[in-house]
Design a protein around this motif. Structure first.
Motif, PDB file in Angstrom:
ATOM      1  N   GLU A  60     -21.716 -12.927 -12.088  1.00 45.93           N
ATOM      2  CA  GLU A  60     -20.282 -13.266 -12.143  1.00 45.93           C
ATOM      3  C   GLU A  60     -20.018 -14.619 -12.799  1.00 45.93           C
ATOM      4  N   ARG A  89     -19.224 -17.562 -15.201  1.00 48.68           N
ATOM      5  CA  ARG A  89     -18.480 -17.639 -16.455  1.00 48.68           C
ATOM      6  C   ARG A  89     -18.521 -19.068 -16.972  1.00 48.68           C
ATOM      7  N   GLU A 129     -17.065 -22.781 -15.430  1.00 46.43           N
ATOM      8  CA  GLU A 129     -16.631 -22.791 -14.035  1.00 46.43           C
ATOM      9  C   GLU A 129     -17.559 -23.596 -13.123  1.00 46.43           C
ATOM     10  N   GLN A 175     -20.306  -8.140 -20.979  1.00 47.81           N
ATOM     11  CA  GLN A 175     -19.884  -9.338 -21.721  1.00 47.81           C
ATOM     12  C   GLN A 175     -18.907  -8.991 -22.850  1.00 47.81           C
TER      13      GLN A 175
END
Ligand SMILES: [Fe+2]
Ligand SMILES: [Fe+2]
Length: 334
Positions: free
Chosen positions: A12, A14, A17, A301
């Motif tokens: 998860e 990204r 982040e 993706q």
């Protein structure tokens, strides 16, 4: 999950982040900067059930490194960054988590197939074997609860294909399905023997791999390999069952030759029709799963091409529209 906030899993993550999650340290390496005056940084491979991500600790690496225990859970706080083709975690904090607070199972990838369902399917296949010695061998293995438990739980690999709990049984059933199709096309193929070989060709993986916090090779597995370990395991059973001699050689030949080529780890090349079919069926199942896994990550993706795969030595093409838009034109038609 004390103090780790909302847990983010590897799949998860990204770019950009903030992360405050628990991962297992799969590997660590203290690396020198190009400029020796800058000392070292700590490179880590952090894992959970969804995959692995590389992470680095830039500050105070030499002091932190000894306390970072491989194959143990750690709370990692940092930022996700893009580095070359993939994502990396730039860590600010890394602290051990009490093992009682987390469960090792939560960090291991698990296959989609239900183990009871796979056990039932294996049992059904076993009952189609009419050759009495092969049937007795399969029954002796399936009634051994320790063996069956390990067979249903083991992964088929550390990385490349079916690398998750339940992967060995799933892969073996796939190979069995392929060889049964070939047996319908070629009546001269010994169906019962090839089926038995398909189900048992990788049994050595039960001892080759361990799967506590991460999937890793055992010492025995690295030193002997699953081909030889599987040969040993089955040869012991054959002796105990007073198995017919020539049939025993034919079955053990399937195990020893299933990798097809000496350069792929086969101590002997396939020399029977059954062995040739099994080696190709094994490759077909493994290779298909390998492509499937890589393309699936491109799907997630939303990229047209996958990153370069070092094992396959190529990029894989996912495409963008499934090839169903536009009109085909001969190259050079303008
Ligand atoms: Fe194998
Ligand atoms: Fe295999």
């Amino acid at each position: 999950m004390s103090g780790a906030g909302r847990r983010r899993r590897v799949a998860e993550l990204r770019p950009g982040e903030r992360v405050d999650s628990i991962f297992v340290v799969a590997r660590k390496a203290l690396c020198s900067f190009r400029d020796p005056a800058r000392g070292c940084y700590l490179a880590l491979w952090l894992a959970d059930a969804t995959g692995q991500v590389k992470a680095r600790v830039w500050e105070g690496a030499s002091e932190i490194a000894p306390s970072v225990q491989v194959e143990r859970p750690f709370r990692a706080v940092g930022t996700v960054e893009v580095f070359r083709d993939g994502l990396e975690l730039n860590l600010e904090r890394l602290e051990p988590v009490a093992e009682g607070d987390v469960h090792p199972e939560d960090f291991l990838p698990v296959g989609a197939r239900n183990p009871d369902e796979m056990a039932a399917e294996i049992g059904t296949l076993c009952r189609t074997v009419s050759e009495p010695s092969l049937r007795a061998l399969l029954e002796s293995l399936l009634s051994d609860t320790d063996f069956l438990g390990a067979f249903l739980r083991a992964p088929a690999a550390k990385v490349i294909h079916h690398a998750y709990l339940g992967g060995l049984a799933e892969h073996s059933l796939e190979v069995a399905t392929v060889v049964l199709t070939m047996a319908e096309l070629y009546p001269s193929l010994d169906r019962d023997l090839t089926l038995c070989g398909a189900l048992l060709h990788d049994v050595g993986k039960i001892h080759e791999l361990r799967y506590d916090w991460v999937i890793e090779y055992t010492d025995r597995g690295r030193l002997l390999g699953h081909t030889v370990l599987g040969y040993q395991l089955i040869a012991e059973r054959l002796t105990a069952l007073a198995f017919p001699e020539e049939l025993g050689y034919r079955l053990l030949h399937l195990i020893l030759s299933h990798h097809g080529e000496p350069s792929w780890g086969a101590p002997v090349v396939p020399q029977t029709l059954e062995a040739a079919v099994l080696a190709h069926a094994d490759l077909l199942s493994g290779r298909t799963r390998q492509f499937h896994r890589i393309l699936q990550s491109a799907e997630e993706q939303k990229t047209t091409w996958t990153p370069y795969d070092r094992v396959l030595e190529r990029y894989l093409y996912r495409g963008t529209t499934g090839g169903r838009q536009g009109r085909y034109q001969e190259p050079g038609d303008g």
